[in-house]
Design an enzyme around this catalytic site. Structure first.
Site, PDB file in Angstrom:
ATOM      1  N   THR A  41       0.813  -1.217   0.000  1.00 41.69           N
ATOM      2  CA  THR A  41       0.000   0.000   0.000  1.00 41.69           C
ATOM      3  C   THR A  41       0.848   1.270   0.000  1.00 41.69           C
ATOM      4  O   THR A  41       0.322   2.366  -0.138  1.00 41.69           O
ATOM      5  CB  THR A  41      -0.930   0.016   1.230  1.00 41.69           C
ATOM      6  OG1 THR A  41      -0.155  -0.230   2.409  1.00 41.69           O
ATOM      7  CG2 THR A  41      -1.993  -1.077   1.115  1.00 41.69           C
ATOM      8  N   HIS A  46       6.358   0.047   7.365  1.00 40.48           N
ATOM      9  CA  HIS A  46       6.382   0.912   8.544  1.00 40.48           C
ATOM     10  C   HIS A  46       6.552   0.056   9.799  1.00 40.48           C
ATOM     11  O   HIS A  46       6.673  -1.172   9.721  1.00 40.48           O
ATOM     12  CB  HIS A  46       5.131   1.793   8.618  1.00 40.48           C
ATOM     13  CG  HIS A  46       3.836   1.041   8.562  1.00 40.48           C
ATOM     14  ND1 HIS A  46       3.405   0.187   9.557  1.00 40.48           N
ATOM     15  CD2 HIS A  46       2.866   1.020   7.604  1.00 40.48           C
ATOM     16  CE1 HIS A  46       2.241  -0.332   9.232  1.00 40.48           C
ATOM     17  NE2 HIS A  46       1.886   0.152   8.052  1.00 40.48           N
ATOM     18  N   HIS A  49       4.544  -3.118  10.410  1.00 40.66           N
ATOM     19  CA  HIS A  49       5.034  -4.302   9.697  1.00 40.66           C
ATOM     20  C   HIS A  49       6.235  -4.922  10.417  1.00 40.66           C
ATOM     21  O   HIS A  49       6.470  -6.128  10.326  1.00 40.66           O
ATOM     22  CB  HIS A  49       5.493  -3.935   8.279  1.00 40.66           C
ATOM     23  CG  HIS A  49       4.412  -3.448   7.371  1.00 40.66           C
ATOM     24  ND1 HIS A  49       4.463  -2.216   6.738  1.00 40.66           N
ATOM     25  CD2 HIS A  49       3.253  -4.012   6.981  1.00 40.66           C
ATOM     26  CE1 HIS A  49       3.395  -2.064   5.987  1.00 40.66           C
ATOM     27  NE2 HIS A  49       2.634  -3.126   6.118  1.00 40.66           N
ATOM     28  N   LYS A  83     -10.485  -0.363   8.026  1.00 41.72           N
ATOM     29  CA  LYS A  83     -10.733   0.832   7.221  1.00 41.72           C
ATOM     30  C   LYS A  83     -12.214   1.192   7.243  1.00 41.72           C
ATOM     31  O   LYS A  83     -13.077   0.326   7.099  1.00 41.72           O
ATOM     32  CB  LYS A  83     -10.294   0.602   5.761  1.00 41.72           C
ATOM     33  CG  LYS A  83      -8.800   0.343   5.609  1.00 41.72           C
ATOM     34  CD  LYS A  83      -8.008   1.584   5.938  1.00 41.72           C
ATOM     35  CE  LYS A  83      -6.513   1.316   5.955  1.00 41.72           C
ATOM     36  NZ  LYS A  83      -5.747   2.471   6.396  1.00 41.72           N
ATOM     37  N   ARG A  87     -10.231   1.601   0.233  1.00 42.36           N
ATOM     38  CA  ARG A  87      -8.882   2.076  -0.053  1.00 42.36           C
ATOM     39  C   ARG A  87      -8.824   2.687  -1.456  1.00 42.36           C
ATOM     40  O   ARG A  87      -9.552   2.274  -2.354  1.00 42.36           O
ATOM     41  CB  ARG A  87      -7.877   0.915   0.017  1.00 42.36           C
ATOM     42  CG  ARG A  87      -7.608   0.399   1.417  1.00 42.36           C
ATOM     43  CD  ARG A  87      -6.639  -0.772   1.355  1.00 42.36           C
ATOM     44  NE  ARG A  87      -6.469  -1.404   2.651  1.00 42.36           N
ATOM     45  CZ  ARG A  87      -5.531  -1.090   3.524  1.00 42.36           C
ATOM     46  NH1 ARG A  87      -4.678  -0.122   3.241  1.00 42.36           N
ATOM     47  NH2 ARG A  87      -5.422  -1.728   4.671  1.00 42.36           N
ATOM     48  N   GLN A 172      -7.224 -14.024  -0.056  1.00 44.96           N
ATOM     49  CA  GLN A 172      -6.170 -14.336   0.918  1.00 44.96           C
ATOM     50  C   GLN A 172      -6.220 -15.803   1.306  1.00 44.96           C
ATOM     51  O   GLN A 172      -5.172 -16.443   1.478  1.00 44.96           O
ATOM     52  CB  GLN A 172      -6.303 -13.460   2.168  1.00 44.96           C
ATOM     53  CG  GLN A 172      -5.161 -13.704   3.159  1.00 44.96           C
ATOM     54  CD  GLN A 172      -5.113 -12.689   4.285  1.00 44.96           C
ATOM     55  OE1 GLN A 172      -5.404 -11.521   4.085  1.00 44.96           O
ATOM     56  NE2 GLN A 172      -4.744 -13.129   5.476  1.00 44.96           N
ATOM     57  N   ASP A 193      -5.548  -8.482  13.693  1.00 39.80           N
ATOM     58  CA  ASP A 193      -6.654  -7.985  12.874  1.00 39.80           C
ATOM     59  C   ASP A 193      -6.880  -8.860  11.638  1.00 39.80           C
ATOM     60  O   ASP A 193      -7.886  -8.704  10.932  1.00 39.80           O
ATOM     61  CB  ASP A 193      -6.413  -6.531  12.456  1.00 39.80           C
ATOM     62  CG  ASP A 193      -5.079  -6.316  11.752  1.00 39.80           C
ATOM     63  OD1 ASP A 193      -4.268  -7.267  11.698  1.00 39.80           O
ATOM     64  OD2 ASP A 193      -4.851  -5.204  11.256  1.00 39.80           O
ATOM     65  N   LYS A 228      -2.575   2.597  18.632  1.00 36.84           N
ATOM     66  CA  LYS A 228      -1.555   2.035  17.757  1.00 36.84           C
ATOM     67  C   LYS A 228      -0.256   2.825  17.869  1.00 36.84           C
ATOM     68  O   LYS A 228      -0.265   4.048  17.834  1.00 36.84           O
ATOM     69  CB  LYS A 228      -2.026   2.064  16.298  1.00 36.84           C
ATOM     70  CG  LYS A 228      -2.694   0.770  15.848  1.00 36.84           C
ATOM     71  CD  LYS A 228      -2.856   0.742  14.349  1.00 36.84           C
ATOM     72  CE  LYS A 228      -3.472  -0.590  13.924  1.00 36.84           C
ATOM     73  NZ  LYS A 228      -3.636  -0.671  12.464  1.00 36.84           N
ATOM     74  N   LYS A 231       2.726   6.070  15.121  1.00 37.42           N
ATOM     75  CA  LYS A 231       2.178   7.277  14.513  1.00 37.42           C
ATOM     76  C   LYS A 231       2.901   8.496  15.086  1.00 37.42           C
ATOM     77  O   LYS A 231       3.027   8.628  16.301  1.00 37.42           O
ATOM     78  CB  LYS A 231       0.676   7.394  14.801  1.00 37.42           C
ATOM     79  CG  LYS A 231      -0.162   6.323  14.103  1.00 37.42           C
ATOM     80  CD  LYS A 231      -0.217   6.557  12.610  1.00 37.42           C
ATOM     81  CE  LYS A 231      -1.103   5.513  11.933  1.00 37.42           C
ATOM     82  NZ  LYS A 231      -1.046   5.642  10.470  1.00 37.42           N
ATOM     83  N   THR A 232       3.364   9.378  14.213  1.00 39.92           N
ATOM     84  CA  THR A 232       4.051  10.592  14.639  1.00 39.92           C
ATOM     85  C   THR A 232       3.314  11.804  14.067  1.00 39.92           C
ATOM     86  O   THR A 232       2.374  11.650  13.285  1.00 39.92           O
ATOM     87  CB  THR A 232       5.508  10.617  14.127  1.00 39.92           C
ATOM     88  OG1 THR A 232       5.478  10.765  12.690  1.00 39.92           O
ATOM     89  CG2 THR A 232       6.236   9.329  14.468  1.00 39.92           C
TER      90      THR A 232
END
Length: 408
Positions: A41, A46, A49, A83, A87, A172, A193, A228, A231-232
């Site tokens: 994606t 990140h 992962h 989501k 997407r 999947q 998830d 989570k 995140k910044t």
């Protein structure tokens, strides 16, 4: 050697399993081919992962065979999990470019020599499927009623779930079947998830080929408050040094909450658990030692020892009020741009410390900006060339973000 299942459980990875006793026995008696999927994606992995990457590293070190599945096919559809909206659709060229970026990054963490690990792309089988035969062989094994009870679909029912996304779970699941047939892959791993998708894949293998297959999910990387991690203010915490600098990456872990230190040391480093517990038990100012070790170890894994050392030295210089460090993010700007003075709001936006002049104005008014240690609250403040000491100025945003400007 201890069973890798016990190692992962002790370190806090394991959340759910399809058959705990059978999985533990299997991992203890033979080398098991397992897979984790990564949908392309973005052009970089990140930190979310990275938890999956660490898991694969643990498994490979214990003698098991990782199969990295890059979702060139599923990436064309998009996983609805987590989501609220569909997407954004990506072009085949974008998906392929992202896949190549993932391959390059993952090769830093796993040994792909002599077939010790594999990297495959599900576009190789999904893009050429014939619709009617696929429905007859695979689609007939999925109950729509059961699929709609899955959390990934339930949360989307009010806003609307497209038929495109509804196919994701089936695709999947088919990946697992294909990998089982091609590589004797018996185990799928993933974030918690992904539980609904994983159990359906294991079930499909049993129904279609009558073989045993298993699934196991891992805890998501969250703070003690359930939010989570990764995140910044600038967005996600990327593994690509061009998107998140090693210094900023280090600083993120150096500044985690005290309550999250032990969990992060356990999940994101390879330090022995007795050392992890000792560090996690530190209190008061002493916990900062544990945070330094955490930041150094995670940065070393992702960016290498040299970059981790640079980041640590840069952070120590700043926290110790030492001289400006060359390891702090730096932007070079021509001296001529400051000849008449540059508005502080414009400078902050130019350096991407703020996204707009409006955000810069609010930050200055709230006392969130310091220049060389001096707080500035005048939003009309102008920065001139003579304000720079030896051609360098250190800008501090909030409590944790530093940026150096150098005149050239």
């Amino acid at each position: 050697m201890s069973n890798i299942f016990d190692v992962l459980k002790e370190r806090g990875f394991i959340q759910q399993t399809t058959h705990e006793d059978e999985i533990r026995e299997l991992l203890g008696k033979e080398s098991v081919a397992f897979y984790i999927g990564f949908d392309p994606t973005a052009d970089s992995l990140h930190v979310g992962h990275f938890l999956q990457v660490i898991t694969m590293m643990h498994m490979q070190r214990a003698g098991h065979r990782p199969i990295v599945l890059v979702g060139g096919g599923t990436g064309m559809v998009g996983d609805p999990t987590g989501k609220t909206d569909m997407r954004k659709m990506m072009t085949p060229e974008t998906v392929q470019y992202h896949c190549e970026c993932f391959k390059k990054q993952l090769s830093k963490f796993l040994d792909f020599s002599e077939g010790k690990a594999l990297m495959v792309n599900n576009a190789d089988w999904l893009m050429n499927l014939e619709y009617i035969p696929f429905l007859r062989e695979v689609g007939r094994h999925f109950s729509v009623n059961r699929m709609l009870t899955a959390e990934c679909f339930k949360s989307r029912m009010e806003k609307g779930l497209s038929f495109l996304e509804f196919n994701y779970m089936i695709m999947q699941s088919y990946d697992f079947l294909e990998l089982n047939r091609k590589y004797d892959c018996k185990l799928q791993l993933g974030g918690d998830d992904q539980w609904s998708n994983i159990i359906n894949g294991a079930d499909l293998i049993r129904r279609v080929d009558g073989k045993s297959a298993y699934g196991m999910t891992f805890t998501l990387l969250t703070t003690s408050e359930g939010k989570k991690m990764g995140k910044t203010e600038a967005g996600a915490l990327w593994l690509d040094p061009e998107k998140t600098s090693p210094y900023d990456f280090y600083q993120y872990w150096r500044n985690v909450d005290d309550a999250d230190v032990e969990k992060c040391l356990s999940l994101l480093t390879f330090l022995p658990m007795d050392e992890v517990r000792k560090l996690g038990a530190l209190e008061g100012a002493e916990i900062n030692k544990a945070k330094e070790i955490l930041a150094y170890e995670v940065t070393k894994l992702v960016h290498g020892e040299e970059e981790a050392t640079k980041a640590q030295e840069g952070a120590r210089a700043l926290f110790g009020k030492g001289p400006a460090s060359t390891n702090v993010p730096t932007t070079e700007i021509p001296r001529s741009e400051f000849a008449e003075g540059m508005g502080l709001m414009s400078l902050l936006t130019k350096l991407q410390l703020t996204s707009s002049n409006g955000e810069a104005r609010r930050l200055i008014q709230q006392g969130g900006i310091s220049l060389d240690g001096e707080k500035v609250t005048d939003m009309k403040h102008s920065v001139k060339a003579e304000d720079f000491k030896d051609g360098i100025m250190m800008i501090k945003k909030g409590k944790k973000v530093y940026h150096q400007v150098k005149l050239v």
